[in-house]
Design a protein around this motif. Structure first.
Motif, PDB file in Angstrom:
ATOM      1  N   PHE A   1       0.829  -1.284  -0.055  1.00 31.48           N
ATOM      2  CA  PHE A   1       0.183   0.068  -0.177  1.00 31.48           C
ATOM      3  C   PHE A   1       0.691   1.299   0.082  1.00 31.48           C
ATOM      4  N   GLY A   2       0.285   2.141  -0.497  1.00 33.23           N
ATOM      5  CA  GLY A   2       0.965   3.566  -0.581  1.00 33.23           C
ATOM      6  C   GLY A   2       0.267   4.573   0.462  1.00 33.23           C
ATOM      7  N   SER A   3       0.769   5.604   0.942  1.00 36.33           N
ATOM      8  CA  SER A   3      -0.014   6.274   1.852  1.00 36.33           C
ATOM      9  C   SER A   3       0.501   7.685   1.891  1.00 36.33           C
ATOM     10  N   TYR A   4      -0.248   8.691   2.327  1.00 41.15           N
ATOM     11  CA  TYR A   4       0.321  10.119   2.527  1.00 41.15           C
ATOM     12  C   TYR A   4      -0.614  10.605   3.570  1.00 41.15           C
ATOM     13  N   VAL A   5      -0.217  10.933   4.859  1.00 42.10           N
ATOM     14  CA  VAL A   5      -0.975  11.244   5.946  1.00 42.10           C
ATOM     15  C   VAL A   5      -0.342  12.320   6.836  1.00 42.10           C
TER      16      VAL A   5
ATOM     17  N   LEU B   1       1.676   0.829   9.351  1.00 42.45           N
ATOM     18  CA  LEU B   1       1.908   2.066   9.447  1.00 42.45           C
ATOM     19  C   LEU B   1       0.921   2.605  10.776  1.00 42.45           C
TER      20      LEU B   1
END
Lengths: 59, 133
Positions: B99-103, B121
């Protein structure tokens, strides 16, 4: 424009926001390769922050 | 007077060396602990004790699961609940193999690590009180 229909798995969100989310996802996939997961997430998160106020997260 | 200053300087140096030694030992222990538990920290903004707790919790849960039968939802739920109850709301946890993420996260409340072949994460966000006006 990317072919194919967005399928919503689970939601607790206004219909208009759901539409924004699917539109942005579609736009992100036009801009970025499907393997660029972080860039896609960044794009959707930043746009939602701009449109609906800060504090959004995207995976 | 000069003698007193020299003594203070000497004590200060001694204390600094003790602190440095303690830090080095802690870092070494942390490194050994990570290697032993097959943990790799990918990105982090979190104090060591909280990191260790996350790794230990993840390790214990993975060990309790049957091999090749990862229940990622259960792992995410357990980590989230554990951190919510210990360090206050609101923690979020994503577990998966791809998975990719931006938080956006609270200061000192973010860790992204892998354990075996699972990526975790875990991050904290500020909770705004509901406006009842």
């Amino acid at each position: 424009m990317l072919e194919g229909k967005a399928v919503i798995g689970e939601t607790d969100m206004l219909q208009t926001m759901q539409q924004d989310a699917t539109d942005l996802a579609s736009k992100a996939l036009d801009f970025f390769d499907v393997t660029e997961a972080i860039e896609i997430a960044r794009f959707i998160k930043k746009e939602f922050d701009r449109m609906h106020g800060p504090g959004w997260q995207c995976m | 007077m000069e003698g007193a200053e020299e003594e203070l300087e000497r004590r200060s140096k001694f204390l600094k060396s003790l602190i440095q030694k303690k830090k080095t030992i802690e870092q070494q222990e942390q490194h050994d602990h990570l290697q032993h538990n097959n943990v790799r920290v990918r990105a982090c903004d979190m104090p060591l004790p909280l990191q260790s707790r996350a790794f230990r919790c993840a390790r214990d849960l993975l060990d309790s699961m049957p091999p090749k039968k990862l229940d990622s939802k259960r792992l995410a739920l357990t980590l989230k609940k554990e951190f919510d109850s210990s360090y206050g709301p609101a923690w979020h946890c994503i577990v998966g193999t791809s998975f990719g993420s931006y938080v956006t996260h609270s200061l000192g409340g973010f860790v992204y690590f892998s354990i075996d072949k699972v990526y975790v994460l875990l991050f904290k966000t500020a909770v705004e009180p509901l406006d009842h006006s």
